[in-house]
Design an enzyme around this catalytic site. Sequence first.
Site, short mmCIF file in Angstrom:
data_model
loop_
_atom_site.label_atom_id
_atom_site.label_comp_id
_atom_site.label_asym_id
_atom_site.label_seq_id
_atom_site.Cartn_x
_atom_site.Cartn_y
_atom_site.Cartn_z
N ASP A 248 0.89 -1.16 0.08
CA ASP A 248 -0.06 -0.10 -0.09
C ASP A 248 0.97 1.36 -0.02
OD1 ASP A 248 -2.00 2.16 0.74
OD2 ASP A 248 -3.28 0.57 1.53
N LYS B 6 -10.41 5.96 -6.35
CA LYS B 6 -11.67 5.85 -6.36
C LYS B 6 -12.75 7.01 -6.39
CE LYS B 6 -12.40 4.99 -1.51
NZ LYS B 6 -12.99 4.29 -0.37
N SER C 224 -16.87 -2.50 -9.88
CA SER C 224 -17.96 -2.10 -9.24
C SER C 224 -19.34 -1.82 -10.03
CB SER C 224 -17.58 -0.52 -9.34
OG SER C 224 -18.75 0.51 -9.23
N TYR D 282 -12.85 7.35 -13.68
CA TYR D 282 -12.99 6.53 -12.70
C TYR D 282 -13.64 5.29 -13.08
CZ TYR D 282 -15.00 3.67 -8.93
OH TYR D 282 -15.18 2.43 -7.98
N LYS E 111 -12.41 1.17 -14.40
CA LYS E 111 -13.11 -0.21 -14.07
C LYS E 111 -13.33 -1.18 -15.18
CE LYS E 111 -12.42 0.30 -9.76
NZ LYS E 111 -11.51 -0.34 -8.95
C1 UD1 Z 1 -20.17 6.42 -6.22
C2 UD1 Z 1 -19.99 6.22 -7.66
C3 UD1 Z 1 -19.72 4.69 -7.90
C4 UD1 Z 1 -18.44 4.45 -7.13
C5 UD1 Z 1 -18.73 4.70 -5.48
C6 UD1 Z 1 -17.38 4.50 -4.78
C7 UD1 Z 1 -21.42 7.69 -8.98
C8 UD1 Z 1 -22.34 7.86 -10.20
N1 UD1 Z 1 -21.07 6.34 -8.52
O1 UD1 Z 1 -21.42 5.59 -5.86
O2 UD1 Z 1 -19.29 4.57 -9.07
O3 UD1 Z 1 -17.76 3.05 -7.18
O4 UD1 Z 1 -19.11 6.17 -5.45
O5 UD1 Z 1 -17.43 5.37 -3.79
O6 UD1 Z 1 -20.47 8.65 -8.93
N2 UD1 Z 1 -25.98 10.99 -1.47
C9 UD1 Z 1 -26.50 12.06 -0.77
N3 UD1 Z 1 -25.87 13.15 -0.01
C10 UD1 Z 1 -24.54 12.89 0.33
C11 UD1 Z 1 -24.03 12.03 -0.64
C12 UD1 Z 1 -24.61 11.10 -1.34
O7 UD1 Z 1 -28.03 12.37 -0.74
O8 UD1 Z 1 -23.80 13.79 0.91
C13 UD1 Z 1 -26.66 10.20 -2.16
C14 UD1 Z 1 -26.35 10.05 -3.66
O9 UD1 Z 1 -26.74 11.22 -4.40
C15 UD1 Z 1 -26.56 8.62 -3.89
C16 UD1 Z 1 -26.36 7.99 -2.60
O10 UD1 Z 1 -26.43 8.94 -1.71
O11 UD1 Z 1 -28.03 8.55 -4.24
C17 UD1 Z 1 -25.17 7.12 -2.37
O12 UD1 Z 1 -24.00 8.04 -2.96
P1 UD1 Z 1 -22.46 7.74 -2.93
O13 UD1 Z 1 -22.31 7.27 -1.63
O14 UD1 Z 1 -21.82 8.84 -3.44
O15 UD1 Z 1 -22.38 6.34 -3.77
P2 UD1 Z 1 -22.63 6.31 -5.34
O16 UD1 Z 1 -22.87 7.56 -6.13
O17 UD1 Z 1 -23.89 5.38 -5.32
#
Ligand code: UD1
Length: 345
Positions: free
Chosen positions: A34, A88, A128, A153, A157
């Site tokens: 790492d 990531k 992913s 990113y 993948k």
């Molecule tokens: C994102 C990436 C995904 C990646 C993953 C790794 C995209 C489209 N996808 O996933 O490819 O593998 O991160 O970390 O970017 N949310 C809120 N408020 C916040 C943060 C998030 O409402 O402050 C919501 C987002 O809109 C989403 C959900 O929570 O609907 C999950 O978000 P997040 O944890 O960032 O993951 P992904 O977007 O699914």
Amino acid sequence: MNKDRILVTGGVGYIGSHTVVELQKAGYPVVIIDNLSNSNRDVLDGIERITGIRPDFVEADCTDMEALKALFAKYPDIRGIINFAASKAVGESVQKPILYYRNNLNTLMNLLDLMPTHGVKGIVFSSSCTVYGEPDVNPVTEQSPIKTATSPYGNTKQICEEIITDVIRSGAPIKSVILRYFNPVGAHPSAEIGELPNGVPQNLLPYLTQTAIGIRKELSVFGDDYNTPDGSCIRDYIDVVDLAKAHVIAVERMLTEKSESSIEIFNLGTGNGLSVLQLINAFESATGVKVPHKIVGRREGDIEKVWANPAHANNVLGWTADTPIEDTMRNAWAWQLKLRERGIM
Ligand code: UD1
């Protein structure tokens, strides 16, 4: 019988550290490489406190071919690799595409290049659900169409999956298991290891727990006007320890010749979609702690809904993500409290 040594790249990171714990519990000797670019060496203490074993650790970058050669020379008994080492952050990848392509692609190519000459039989690759983009149909199976990536990113993948496929098709004497993770969350139930985001978290659960403890004022819910029952986005949140356990099974398949083919692909999810608002509710009811939140506009690039059909992993690996979401939420909260107790944040 002594088990084969496993090289875990990125083993000090979030999913890597939980996987090292499960590997050691299953009797595998581990060596971690790492570069600590997004992690802290204290994690090694946490792993040792949980398992009683301190994994061997080499601080180096997997894009450094000479460092990798030295590592394989020092540990000639490595027979399997789990490759977590990668950048990531979706947003950062848009700003710094070369960094992402260089780190993620070169790391994988270096490992694939060195495996045959060092007697390494197989590599597990962290992919992913991002490869499915916005799916036409949920839940997604491994046969669901791959969509054009919307970030560098995500593209790394997809390209990494293709590189593995091409290398194995070329006749390289190695095997691979590609694991497509949905949304990993939570922490080890001991609260000795967990997620340690750098700066302001971009992912939902670390932002949520930091809000619950008062580091952040309020959680922004990105959009409530999606075509979902409550209007917020839906994801498949999978407990990080469940996820880690799947890696041990994958390694075992590759090393004991149980794999059905040289490349196998598995979705790793629970099969249940949860909306952002449902996740906030699950946290509040599991912990009794309120999460101040407000609805804001959509986040650019977000997928509306995606969740897994994990039947292939359930049937073939004999693995299920079965930790109840409430337990996952309590573990995430215990970890956040532990970070405060230790004065880390
Ligand atoms: C994102 C990436 C995904 C990646 C993953 C790794 C995209 C489209 N996808 O996933 O490819 O593998 O991160 O970390 O970017 N949310 C809120 N408020 C916040 C943060 C998030 O409402 O402050 C919501 C987002 O809109 C989403 C959900 O929570 O609907 C999950 O978000 P997040 O944890 O960032 O993951 P992904 O977007 O699914």
